[in-house]
Design a protein around this motif. Structure first.
Motif, PDB file in Angstrom:
ATOM      1  N   GLU A  77       4.022   3.981 -10.866  1.00  0.00           N
ATOM      2  CA  GLU A  77       4.634   2.746 -11.333  1.00  0.00           C
ATOM      3  C   GLU A  77       3.543   1.767 -11.740  1.00  0.00           C
ATOM      4  OE1 GLU A  77       6.954   1.532  -8.016  1.00  0.00           O
ATOM      5  OE2 GLU A  77       8.292   3.267  -8.105  1.00  0.00           O
ATOM      6  N   ALA A  78       3.934   0.680 -12.385  1.00  0.00           N
ATOM      7  CA  ALA A  78       2.943  -0.299 -12.845  1.00  0.00           C
ATOM      8  C   ALA A  78       2.130  -0.870 -11.701  1.00  0.00           C
ATOM      9  CB  ALA A  78       3.645  -1.420 -13.607  1.00  0.00           C
ATOM     10  N   SER A  79       2.730  -1.008 -10.525  1.00  0.00           N
ATOM     11  CA  SER A  79       2.078  -1.676  -9.397  1.00  0.00           C
ATOM     12  C   SER A  79       1.296  -0.736  -8.488  1.00  0.00           C
ATOM     13  CB  SER A  79       3.138  -2.402  -8.560  1.00  0.00           C
ATOM     14  OG  SER A  79       4.078  -1.474  -8.040  1.00  0.00           O
ATOM     15  N   THR A  80       1.362   0.584  -8.709  1.00  0.00           N
ATOM     16  CA  THR A  80       0.815   1.519  -7.734  1.00  0.00           C
ATOM     17  C   THR A  80      -0.693   1.389  -7.572  1.00  0.00           C
ATOM     18  OG1 THR A  80       2.594   3.067  -8.286  1.00  0.00           O
ATOM     19  CG2 THR A  80       0.740   3.931  -7.034  1.00  0.00           C
ATOM     20  N   LEU A  81      -1.433   1.327  -8.658  1.00  0.00           N
ATOM     21  CA  LEU A  81      -2.882   1.196  -8.555  1.00  0.00           C
ATOM     22  C   LEU A  81      -3.268  -0.117  -7.883  1.00  0.00           C
ATOM     23  CD1 LEU A  81      -4.164   2.569 -11.992  1.00  0.00           C
ATOM     24  CD2 LEU A  81      -4.408   3.641  -9.753  1.00  0.00           C
ATOM     25  N   ALA A  82      -2.508  -1.173  -8.127  1.00  0.00           N
ATOM     26  CA  ALA A  82      -2.778  -2.461  -7.481  1.00  0.00           C
ATOM     27  C   ALA A  82      -2.577  -2.351  -5.974  1.00  0.00           C
ATOM     28  CB  ALA A  82      -1.876  -3.545  -8.063  1.00  0.00           C
TER      29      ALA A  82
END
Length: 302
Positions: free
Chosen positions: A239-244
């Motif tokens: 998802e867009a937030s996973t690396l964050a």
């Protein structure tokens, strides 16, 4: 068409909120069609997050897909409740007599360990050997891809000087391969790993076909045996937030970690990252289900 999942699986609510078509056993059993049976060996620690990520992509095709989740019997998960595992997961001994149209083997945050030191390595190799005769096509992700490359083809991994974390540009090397049908010549995809494989070893193995490569992140999509084994070294399912979330987790642990590359706007971790790989993630999973599973699997395994 939908994916069939257990009625009470927590990911169901997430997927329905995103307008992903899912159905439970009762509705699926009343339809007179041949669904695809997909087995997911989930080796990730936060299994519920990985479930939602993969189901989101598997549920966006014209095919009905029956999902089964597999856990290791030789390793006890510490980040997922025993109740969740008991309710929704099975072990290899319980399903090894069956045939599956497709299988996904996920990554695991253990890439710095030698393969043979992983406490479930013997069990995993037994499962990977079993897939060659009992699964039409198996998709391996990140560490799962490196494990498959090592076990099936003798491709070694090596430790990177710093973690490969970020969203990187990739090139399509073979437009004739149906797995990449519809892909742009260049596309973005996330990576999050501490190890890599030698491209020279891939090129020297005639069974393997390198389909996509990144100048910064290295080999990305590798295919073998006409798609019976597919290895993806990154995480298109993220998802867009996973690396964050991974970055902040490592910062909290006090690790010497770099900001994920090409990910946060202006490389500023206080800004919300954008998902710039979603369309290619859906396309890859759709192509895999259609061309390597649905088109190749027998209508009746017997």
């Amino acid at each position: 068409m939908p994916i069939k999942i257990p009625k009470l699986l927590p990911a169901r609510e997430i997927l329905e909120e995103e307008n992903i078509f899912v159905m439970d056993d009762y509705r699926a059993n009343t339809q007179d069609i041949r669904p695809l049976n997909i087995l997911i060996l989930n080796l990730m620690p936060e299994k519920e997050k990985t479930e939602a990520q993969l189901l989101r992509l598997l549920g966006n095709t014209p095919l009905q897909v029956n999902i089964s989740f597999l856990k290791t019997a030789t390793h006890e998960s510490k980040n997922t409740s025993p109740m969740h595992l008991e309710q929704f997961y099975t072990t290899f001994s319980e399903i090894k007599h069956r045939k599956y149209d497709g299988m996904i083997i996920t990554g695991a945050p253990i890439e710095l360990l030698p393969f043979e030191q992983v406490n479930y390595w013997e069990e995993l190799t037994e499962i990977m050997d079993w897939t060659t005769k009992n699964v039409t096509s198996t998709l391996h992700i990140c560490w799962g891809a490196q494990a498959a490359l090592y076990h099936h083809f003798g491709i070694r991994k090596y430790e990177l000087s710093s973690k490969c974390s970020g969203v990187f540009m990739h090139q399509v090397l073979d437009h004739s391969e149906t797995l990449l049908r519809g892909f742009d010549d260049i596309f973005l995809a996330p990576h999050s790993r501490n190890t890599d494989v030698y491209i020279e070893e891939l090129q020297n193995q005639p069974t393997l076909k390198l389909l996509s490569y990144s100048e910064e992140a290295g080999p990305f999509i590798i295919c073998a045996n006409n798609g019976k084994q597919i290895m993806i070294t990154g995480h298109l399912e993220y998802e867009a937030s996973t690396l964050a979330e991974e970055y902040r987790r490592d910062v909290t642990k006090g690790l010497d970690i770099q900001v994920p590359e090409h990910y946060f706007p202006n490389d500023d971790p206080t800004k919300k990252p954008l998902n710039t790989w979603r369309s290619h993630a859906h396309l890859l999973f759709s192509n895999w289900l259609n061309y390597y599973v649905y088109q190749e699997t027998p209508f009746e395994w017997d």
